[in-house]
Design an enzyme around this catalytic site. Structure first.
Site, PDB file in Angstrom:
ATOM      1  N   TYR A 103      10.475   1.126  -9.193  1.00 25.74           N
ATOM      2  CA  TYR A 103      10.444   2.566  -8.995  1.00 25.74           C
ATOM      3  C   TYR A 103      11.863   3.121  -8.943  1.00 25.74           C
ATOM      4  CZ  TYR A 103       5.487   2.468  -7.552  1.00 25.74           C
ATOM      5  OH  TYR A 103       4.122   2.317  -7.498  1.00 25.74           O
ATOM      6  N   TYR A 142       4.522  -5.795  -9.415  1.00 27.49           N
ATOM      7  CA  TYR A 142       5.698  -6.066  -8.593  1.00 27.49           C
ATOM      8  C   TYR A 142       5.284  -6.707  -7.263  1.00 27.49           C
ATOM      9  CZ  TYR A 142       4.359  -1.485  -6.641  1.00 27.49           C
ATOM     10  OH  TYR A 142       3.672  -0.428  -6.105  1.00 27.49           O
ATOM     11  N   ARG A 152       1.358  -6.375  -6.549  1.00 29.72           N
ATOM     12  CA  ARG A 152       0.498  -5.239  -6.854  1.00 29.72           C
ATOM     13  C   ARG A 152       0.111  -5.265  -8.319  1.00 29.72           C
ATOM     14  NH1 ARG A 152      -0.741  -0.622  -5.010  1.00 29.72           N
ATOM     15  NH2 ARG A 152      -2.705  -1.574  -5.601  1.00 29.72           N
ATOM     16  N   HIS A 155      -0.468  -0.183 -11.972  1.00 24.26           N
ATOM     17  CA  HIS A 155      -1.193   0.998 -11.524  1.00 24.26           C
ATOM     18  C   HIS A 155      -0.339   2.249 -11.656  1.00 24.26           C
ATOM     19  CE1 HIS A 155       1.075  -0.215  -7.928  1.00 24.26           C
ATOM     20  NE2 HIS A 155       1.027   1.063  -7.559  1.00 24.26           N
ATOM     21  N   HIS A 157      -0.104   6.146  -9.764  1.00 28.87           N
ATOM     22  CA  HIS A 157      -0.539   7.005  -8.667  1.00 28.87           C
ATOM     23  C   HIS A 157      -0.879   8.393  -9.202  1.00 28.87           C
ATOM     24  CE1 HIS A 157       0.966   4.256  -5.456  1.00 28.87           C
ATOM     25  NE2 HIS A 157       1.838   3.924  -6.383  1.00 28.87           N
TER      26      HIS A 157
END
Length: 242
Positions: A103, A142, A152, A155, A157
């Site tokens: 991120y 990640y 995870r 995906h 959000h």
């Protein structure tokens, strides 16, 4: 506009022991029933005029010196109410990791490269038929520190503002066939009957030849067919961080 009571059986529990940080943030008391007033049942109002040229195109809105790296995708769908009516003028915001699973956030210290040409965030407003469309890059998996060797799944959000604050939804979209879904306590914390509503469908009709694969993700606000909520209520920090 009046709304039926939210069907809690479609959403994850506020506290799910396998998702460790939910033990710290989840409420321990029963929620209070509050009669909604006009401010909860109306607005805010959004329209296409509030969007920038590349707000819904994550392959372009973060460019500095070239193309973002990774598998290009078209993510599209419809936003519906609990009676399957389309919801126009709904603001949708998305955020995600880049193709390497990183991120753009100061708290994300994952040992993976930052893509200087990928912002990882965008927004769109649904049209008269409740339709939306994003161009983006498939996010990478990640590690997130919930337990030993925890990763995870890929995906994206989603945050949606429906016709009122009573229809606000924050959720996640997953990808079909991801082996990490069976191991992920966030996904597994969603009631079994509702989990598949979080998984997008590959869409060859939306796929653009020689450019991007297509995925469809329809979203229902409230009701028995509601898209399940995100337990984290939409934080942009990496899961597992305080």
């Amino acid at each position: 506009m009046a709304y039926n009571r939210r069907d809690r059986e479609q959403h994850p529990a506020q506290i799910h022991p396998d998702y460790k940080s939910s033990l710290l943030r989840g409420p321990t008391r029963e929620p209070l029933a509050i009669a909604p007033l006009t401010s909860e049942l109306t607005g805010p109002l959004f329209n296409q005029d509030m969007l920038g040229e590349f707000d819904s195109d994550l392959t372009k809105n973060g460019r500095k010196n070239g193309e973002p790296l990774g598998e290009r995708m078209v993510v599209h769908g419809r936003v519906l109410d609990e009676n399957r009516n389309p919801l126009p003028h709904t603001l949708i915001e998305i955020w995600q990791a880049n193709a390497a699973g990183r991120y753009i956030h100061k708290l994300d210290q994952h040992d993976a490269p930052i893509d200087p040409n990928f912002l990882g965030a965008g927004r769109a407003v649904t049209d008269a038929d409740g339709r939306y469309r994003f161009y983006t890059i498939k996010p990478g998996a990640y590690p997130w520190g919930n337990h030993h060797n925890a990763w995870r799944p890929n995906h994206i959000h989603f945050s949606l503002f429906g016709p009122s604050i009573a229809t606000r939804l924050v959720t996640q979209m997953y990808f079909p066939g991801d082996p990490l879904l069976e191991l992920d306590p966030i996904y597994q914390g969603v009631p079994t009957a509702a989990r598949e509503r979080l998984v997008a469908r590959f869409d060859i009709e939306a796929t653009e030849a020689n450019f991007a694969l297509g995925y469809r993700f329809d979203i229902v606000l409230r009701g028995a067919a509601a898209t399940p909520m995100d337990q984290k209520k939409g934080t942009r920090k990496r899961e597992g961080q305080s």
